[in-house]
Design an enzyme around this catalytic site. Sequence first.
Site, short mmCIF file in Angstrom:
data_model
loop_
_atom_site.label_atom_id
_atom_site.label_comp_id
_atom_site.label_asym_id
_atom_site.label_seq_id
_atom_site.Cartn_x
_atom_site.Cartn_y
_atom_site.Cartn_z
N TYR A 296 0.87 -1.18 0.00
CA TYR A 296 0.00 0.00 0.00
C TYR A 296 0.90 1.23 0.00
O TYR A 296 1.30 1.74 1.06
CB TYR A 296 -0.95 -0.01 1.20
CG TYR A 296 -2.01 -1.09 1.12
CD1 TYR A 296 -2.20 -1.83 -0.05
CD2 TYR A 296 -2.83 -1.37 2.20
CE1 TYR A 296 -3.17 -2.82 -0.12
CE2 TYR A 296 -3.80 -2.36 2.13
CZ TYR A 296 -3.97 -3.09 0.97
OH TYR A 296 -4.93 -4.07 0.91
N HIS B 25 -0.34 -12.19 0.39
CA HIS B 25 -1.25 -11.33 -0.37
C HIS B 25 -1.92 -12.02 -1.56
O HIS B 25 -3.09 -11.75 -1.87
CB HIS B 25 -0.51 -10.08 -0.85
CG HIS B 25 -1.37 -8.88 -0.95
ND1 HIS B 25 -0.91 -7.60 -0.71
CD2 HIS B 25 -2.67 -8.72 -1.27
CE1 HIS B 25 -1.89 -6.74 -0.89
NE2 HIS B 25 -2.96 -7.39 -1.23
N PRO C 185 -15.01 -4.13 -0.31
CA PRO C 185 -16.38 -4.44 0.14
C PRO C 185 -17.46 -3.57 -0.50
O PRO C 185 -18.62 -3.97 -0.56
CB PRO C 185 -16.31 -4.21 1.65
CG PRO C 185 -15.18 -3.25 1.84
CD PRO C 185 -14.17 -3.62 0.80
N GLY D 278 -15.36 -0.95 -5.25
CA GLY D 278 -14.46 -0.08 -5.98
C GLY D 278 -15.06 1.28 -6.25
O GLY D 278 -16.27 1.51 -6.06
#
Length: 289
Positions: A55, A130, A211, A214
């Site tokens: 990230y 990941h 969730p 997008g």
Amino acid sequence: METKQLGNTDVTISAIGLGGMPMSLSSRPPEAQAIETIHRALDLGVFLIDTADSYCKDESDKHHNERLIHKALQQYQGDASNVVVATKGGLMRPGGSWTRNGNPDHLRETIQISFDAFGGEKPIDLWQYHAPDPNYTIEESLTPAKEAVAAGTIRFVGVSNFSVEQIKRARDVVDIVSVQNQYNPWQRQPETDGVLEYCEREGLTFLPWSPLGGSRRVASLPDIPAIAQLAKAKGVSVYAIVLAWLRAKSPCIVPIPGASKASSIENSVKSAQIQLSSEEVGQIDNATS
């Protein structure tokens, strides 16, 4: 805030988590705003924070979100002793793109860097692989995590973007407590591929990524009558309704919506107070299928 158990452990997590990704990509907010968002989440009873070494903007910026979260926790004036931070390793960001790297040597290195990014004083609460890399076996890629658990660098291990078969193979290497796969009203593969059922049966926590579907889906949520009407009737945002839909799907689900401003996590947290009936869940199912 309602709480859940993390997998089959004795660790408690909040029923809604905070996703850190939006605070570290190229569109990241000012650092002060990001820290304010994290602090607001903690104030609201959110004590599960999801991040990843990837990230960041690109490879030169790796582990940005982990360091940001650690800084925010250090600056928090309240009690952060119960906060569980879940990170991930196994994706690279060359030029800002996303590529998989399950090389065991790389994973050993990135686990250590993540450990240091969080202060290097206590084990990483939850480290997740990941995404499986087809260039390496699951057994090869998860061996560094097993070693890190034995060394006290990692407390618990999870997997992300895994099938049921891959989860079973992972569990033969190291104890797995969580699975993080994509799941939202428009991406329901966990309902049909058996992953959600498997997690529920085996007592694993399911953390749905994306969730809300997008940015494109988020922007269109107010235009979906079934969701908009439920939001109006219950006095909450359309985002809270979608998160409530997820929570209604299985008791093992803990949504981790991303946020980059305090108002976003405030909206998300309200979903913990919403109970959707089976009929209401069906309305959303039909409107988004």
